[in-house]
Design a protein around this motif. Structure first.
Motif, PDB file in Angstrom:
ATOM      1  N   THR A  97       0.835  -1.207   0.000  1.00  0.00           N
ATOM      2  CA  THR A  97       0.000   0.000   0.000  1.00  0.00           C
ATOM      3  C   THR A  97       0.870   1.258   0.000  1.00  0.00           C
ATOM      4  N   SER A  98       1.944   1.223   0.809  1.00  0.00           N
ATOM      5  CA  SER A  98       2.865   2.364   0.826  1.00  0.00           C
ATOM      6  C   SER A  98       3.489   2.575  -0.551  1.00  0.00           C
ATOM      7  N   THR A 155       0.962   4.128  -2.942  1.00  0.00           N
ATOM      8  CA  THR A 155       0.775   5.570  -2.736  1.00  0.00           C
ATOM      9  C   THR A 155       2.017   6.340  -3.188  1.00  0.00           C
ATOM     10  N   ALA A 198       6.425   6.099   4.462  1.00  0.00           N
ATOM     11  CA  ALA A 198       5.092   6.691   4.374  1.00  0.00           C
ATOM     12  C   ALA A 198       5.106   8.033   3.644  1.00  0.00           C
ATOM     13  N   THR A 210       2.603   8.198   0.955  1.00  0.00           N
ATOM     14  CA  THR A 210       1.263   8.285   1.545  1.00  0.00           C
ATOM     15  C   THR A 210       0.973   9.714   1.990  1.00  0.00           C
ATOM     16  N   LEU A 245      -7.213   3.907   2.862  1.00  0.00           N
ATOM     17  CA  LEU A 245      -5.924   3.220   2.684  1.00  0.00           C
ATOM     18  C   LEU A 245      -5.688   2.212   3.799  1.00  0.00           C
TER      19      LEU A 245
END
Lengths: 229, 107
Positions: free
Chosen positions: A12-13, A16, A105, A108, A161
């Motif tokens: 997911t990181s 993004t 992150a 993100t 997210l």
């Protein structure tokens, strides 16, 4: 709202980060159209100003605090593409030097604050200026609406997210409700600060407010025509 | 006319910078130290523990908005804020100036 390392899993990181890279790449192209030698120093100052104001956490209910995200404010002052770059510079410096927002992150945080925050703020501002009277006095009001909506939208984007790639199994609606409600309150602070800052700049240099251009540019042009005739 | 306008613009810019430095260098000391919205939600809903130790804590003298080695919290935080503001200003100005110049040349 700076997301630390560890809240979202690596896929997911990484996703993004790709979104952030594409967004910032587009912003570099777009900002070239917005910027000129007159507005470039202002854009640098806007980035510095947002860094400074993001240090100023104000208390919200129940032992929580929030600070200005500044996406709507920056977009209205210097244009949304340039604002995307302003927020990105702030987030990179915060992440790498101030331990504010994780390194993995970073994508993100750019997605949440430099893309969602800026563009939701700008979009809501543009819609509001279409509805409100075509006067300079409407600009801070529209800015407040942009600021107000940008914060909970970014918060809900994080919740989405986290539902996809959160590292701890927490029910999605629990996170969404908590994030949305706290950041709606923080959004009120964002709205007030955005309106106050835009009012201050409008009072001194209305010609430098990107979001007010249609309302200010005509005046000097008319004077020039008069001089020529 | 051009001169006056340029002068006024520079003055407004300078006032803006002084305000930013004042906010980061002085006012920041009085900022709320309560957890921010996301930290609070993480604590309430049970994913706070997932946050990793920040890598910058190991190498950056400005980590957590404190200038390493300065005992006085007001001085340490204020100096970190001023350095950060000037750093963001320098990077931001440099980037924007390069983009603006390229635009002007193309036109």
């Amino acid at each position: 709202m700076h997301v630390p390392d560890g809240f979202l899993n690596l896929p997911t990181s990484a996703a993004t980060a790709v979104v952030a890279a594409v967004g910032v790449g587009l912003a570099v192209r777009g900002a070239r159209r917005e910027l000129n030698e007159r507005t470039a120093p202002l854009a640098g100052l806007v980035a510095a100003f947002i860094f400074a104001t993001q240090m100023l956490n104000f208390p919200v209910a129940a032992g929580t605090s929030g600070h200005l995200l500044g996406g709507a404010l920056a977009a209205i002052l210097v244009g949304p593409w340039t604002a995307t770059l302003c927020l990105t510079v702030v987030l990179i410096v915060q992440g790498f030097l101030f331990a504010d927002g994780g390194i993995t992150a970073l994508g993100t945080n750019i997605t949440l604050m430099a893309l969602v925050g800026v563009w939701v703020g700008w979009g809501a501002f543009r819609l509001a200026t279409k509805v409100l009277p075509k006067r300079l006095a409407s600009i801070p009001v529209a800015g407040a609406i942009g600021g107000l909506l940008s914060v909970p939208t970014a918060a809900l984007t994080f919740a989405a997210l986290f539902a996809i790639g959160g590292t701890v199994p927490v029910p999605a609606e629990t996170v969404a409700i908590a994030m949305g409600s706290v950041h709606l309150v923080i959004g009120i602070g964002e709205a007030l600060i955005t309106a106050a800052a835009i009012s201050a700049v409008l009072a001194v240099r209305p010609d430098l407010v990107y979001g007010a251009r249609g309302l200010t540019v005509t005046k000097p042009l008319q004077i020039k025509e008069g001089v020529l005739a | 006319m051009r001169q006056t306008s340029r002068w006024r613009r520079g003055f407004a810019w300078g006032v803006g910078l002084v305000v930013a430095l004042f906010l980061a260098g002085v006012v920041s000391f009085y900022a709320s130290s309560s957890p921010d919205g996301l930290e609070w939600v993480a604590g309430q809903t049970g994913f706070e523990e997932a946050a990793g130790e920040h890598a910058a804590l190991g190498y950056s003298p400005l980590a957590d908005y404190q200038f390493a080695g300065l005992e006085d919290a007001r001085l340490s935080g204020g100096l970190a804020g001023v350095i950060g503001t000037l750093l963001v200003l320098a990077i931001g100005m440099g980037l924007m100036w390069v983009l603006a110049r390229r635009t002007s040349k193309q036109v």
